[in-house]
Scaffold this active site. Structure first.
Site, PDB file in Angstrom:
ATOM      1  N   GLY A  81       0.817  -1.208   0.000  1.00 45.40           N
ATOM      2  CA  GLY A  81       0.000   0.000   0.000  1.00 45.40           C
ATOM      3  C   GLY A  81       0.852   1.260   0.000  1.00 45.40           C
ATOM      4  O   GLY A  81       1.148   1.809  -1.060  1.00 45.40           O
ATOM      5  N   TYR A 177       4.681  -2.573  -1.220  1.00 37.91           N
ATOM      6  CA  TYR A 177       5.227  -1.861  -0.063  1.00 37.91           C
ATOM      7  C   TYR A 177       5.643  -2.828   1.046  1.00 37.91           C
ATOM      8  O   TYR A 177       6.301  -2.421   2.011  1.00 37.91           O
ATOM      9  CB  TYR A 177       4.227  -0.834   0.473  1.00 37.91           C
ATOM     10  CG  TYR A 177       4.885   0.215   1.354  1.00 37.91           C
ATOM     11  CD1 TYR A 177       5.504   1.331   0.799  1.00 37.91           C
ATOM     12  CD2 TYR A 177       4.910   0.080   2.732  1.00 37.91           C
ATOM     13  CE1 TYR A 177       6.131   2.285   1.596  1.00 37.91           C
ATOM     14  CE2 TYR A 177       5.525   1.028   3.549  1.00 37.91           C
ATOM     15  CZ  TYR A 177       6.137   2.124   2.968  1.00 37.91           C
ATOM     16  OH  TYR A 177       6.762   3.058   3.764  1.00 37.91           O
ATOM     17  N   ASP A 380       4.554  -5.702 -14.780  1.00 41.62           N
ATOM     18  CA  ASP A 380       4.235  -4.670 -13.789  1.00 41.62           C
ATOM     19  C   ASP A 380       4.959  -3.377 -14.125  1.00 41.62           C
ATOM     20  O   ASP A 380       6.190  -3.371 -14.252  1.00 41.62           O
ATOM     21  CB  ASP A 380       4.660  -5.150 -12.402  1.00 41.62           C
ATOM     22  CG  ASP A 380       4.446  -4.102 -11.320  1.00 41.62           C
ATOM     23  OD1 ASP A 380       3.548  -3.257 -11.488  1.00 41.62           O
ATOM     24  OD2 ASP A 380       5.181  -4.147 -10.315  1.00 41.62           O
ATOM     25  N   HIS A 437       2.287  -7.127 -11.043  1.00 43.32           N
ATOM     26  CA  HIS A 437       2.536  -6.679  -9.675  1.00 43.32           C
ATOM     27  C   HIS A 437       2.064  -7.727  -8.672  1.00 43.32           C
ATOM     28  O   HIS A 437       2.737  -7.996  -7.686  1.00 43.32           O
ATOM     29  CB  HIS A 437       1.795  -5.358  -9.445  1.00 43.32           C
ATOM     30  CG  HIS A 437       2.249  -4.614  -8.236  1.00 43.32           C
ATOM     31  ND1 HIS A 437       3.502  -4.041  -8.132  1.00 43.32           N
ATOM     32  CD2 HIS A 437       1.624  -4.333  -7.061  1.00 43.32           C
ATOM     33  CE1 HIS A 437       3.622  -3.444  -6.954  1.00 43.32           C
ATOM     34  NE2 HIS A 437       2.504  -3.613  -6.284  1.00 43.32           N
TER      35      HIS A 437
END
Length: 469
Positions: A81, A177, A380, A437
């Protein structure tokens, strides 16, 4: 003492004995989820209080391995995030045992779930994400340090609930993240092990997919990826390359770059962000506002692209906000005044923490003799393999590692699964061909093969036995 009272005590004692033997909290057992296919493994969900005084609690979902759960390791998965749900992402969209059905009212089996190779633990972290919460509103202003400390507290208390798992090999995994979350958690665990006189975590490996590691490489790689995939013109790419000083780039908006650079970046995003899934550039997009209306009308909204249901995130959102689903998961025990969402609207996470160079943390993990894998889906554009591969090579040089597996293809089912390189028998970089991703989402079979290889301490196969004509 009457017969029935005596029988009750025997039965109650039997339940306690069973609970002690299994080491599992009965109150967190998920009997069955609404619309769930029948399975032979157990699943648990509930809360762990990480700060009782502040009323701060993290929500978890634990799934036993499909077979031989007692013999297989424990793997923790965190989405990134910062502020996005590991249960919504990892557990019910990528690598868990179930996916949402096309009508948003039930589940279907994920035949390539990672619980074929390991027991799986997903945590909504930090508080403010998903069903995790705090009764102290200031807790929603947080960052990397507080998140890592809460996760350590969570793990210690979670092991009290699942005491028989304490000695199991532990693997820390995640994506995006989690390139911050996972290394920082690994290091607080290793620090805890140093000072602990009794229990020590049996940490055996760390693997992170498409991770944010260092902005100067990861951000500049985005625009190189756009250009190399024909998504922006030569002229725009050259403008970005000549006017953007990514060496001093900072995460908070507005970014500390020139006006010309900011204008060029905005122009690059103009078409791409509206009509392309930047997390997987080859997939078609799903339009959530339309889909949510159709789900309320009991319609099937599945939209397949490259073998993937691109509307799965909308189906998941609808499913998780059904009252019967929350009840079955023992979720939202404080009646939070907002719906479950994939990424938090209440969290105020430190943007400046995104500027942190994570290579020293990764170096520390390897120096503790813990194997580290960085894997990248090659479709990604958010955290492209171009940056990650460069950073892994720089880390290997810093460690003075020799190349133990030269860069080359790895294979799965007679096809190229991706490319890999290994340094010093401890540091591996691997791409997953056709993934993005969210690697397990787009390429479930290759992702499971990569994960199984990792947790079993093996190397990805660099030859195929199927003859090529």
């Amino acid at each position: 003492m009457g017969f029935y009272h005596h029988l009750f005590l025997i039965g109650f004692g039997f339940i306690i004995i069973l609970n002690i033997v299994n080491g599992h909290p009965i109150e967190d057992l998920v009997e069955i989820l609404p619309g769930q296919p029948k399975v032979g493994f157990r699943q648990y969900a509930g809360y762990v209080d990480v700060d009782e005084k502040a009323g701060r609690s993290l929500f978890y979902y634990f799934v036993e391995a499909e077979k031989d759960a007692d013999k297989l390791p424990l793997t923790l998965w965190l989405n990134g995030g910062p502020g996005c749900s590991s249960i919504g992402g990892g557990a019910f969209t990528e690598l868990g045992p179930f996916f949402p059905r096309g009508d948003g009212r039930g589940l279907r089996r994920n035949t390539r779930s990672w619980n074929k190779a390991s027991n799986l633990l997903f945590i909504e972290s930090p508080a403010g994400v998903g069903w995790s919460y705090s009764n102290t509103s200031s807790d929603y202003t947080c960052g990397d340090d507080s998140t890592a400390k809460d996760m350590l507290t969570f793990m210690l208390k979670w092991y009290e609930k699942f005491s028989e798992l304490k000695s199991k090999p532990l693997f820390l995994t995640g994506e995006s993240y989690a390139g911050h979350y996972i290394p920082q958690l690994a290091n607080v665990i290793l620090d805890y092990n140093k000072q602990s006189k009794d229990f020590r975590f049996n940490l055996k490996g760390v693997a992170i997919g498409n991770p944010l590691l260092r902005l100067d490489r990861d951000v500049s790689a985005v625009y190189e990826y756009y250009w190399s995939h024909g998504m922006i013109s030569d002229e725009l790419y050259l403008t970005i390359k000549e006017n953007c000083d990514f060496d001093d780039y900072e995460f908070p908006v507005p970014h500390n770059v020139s006006v010309t650079c900011n204008q060029a970046i905005d122009e690059a995003y103009k078409v791409i962000s509206d009509y392309v899934n930047v997390y997987d550039v080859i997939l078609d997009v799903c339009y959530p506002s339309i889909v949510q209306q159709e789900l309320r009308l009991h319609k099937q909204v599945t939209k397949m692209s490259m073998g993937v249901d691109v509307c799965m995130t909308s189906e998941r959102y609808f499913y998780f906000n059904l009252p019967e689903v929350r009840k079955a998961l023992h979720a939202n025990r404080t009646n939070l005044p907002y719906e479950w969402s994939m990424c938090s609207d209440v969290l105020n996470y430190s943007q400046s923490d995104g500027d942190t160079d994570m290579l020293p943390s990764l170096k520390s993990i390897i120096q503790h003799d813990i194997p580290l894998w960085i894997f990248s889906g090659d479709q990604d554009s958010v955290v492209p393999l171009i940056g990650s591969r460069t950073l892994v090579r720089e880390l290997s040089r810093d460690l003075k590692f020799k190349t133990t597996v030269p860069y080359g293809a790895w294979f799965h089912k007679g096809q190229v699964g991706g490319w890999q390189v290994e340094y010093g028998n401890k540091l591996t970089f691997a791409t997953v061909r056709g993934a993005a991703h969210m690697v397990p989402y787009a390429q479930p079979s290759r992702a499971l093969h990569l994960f199984s290889t990792f947790v079993h301490g093996r190397r990805l196969p660099n030859t195929t036995r199927i003859p090529i004509d």
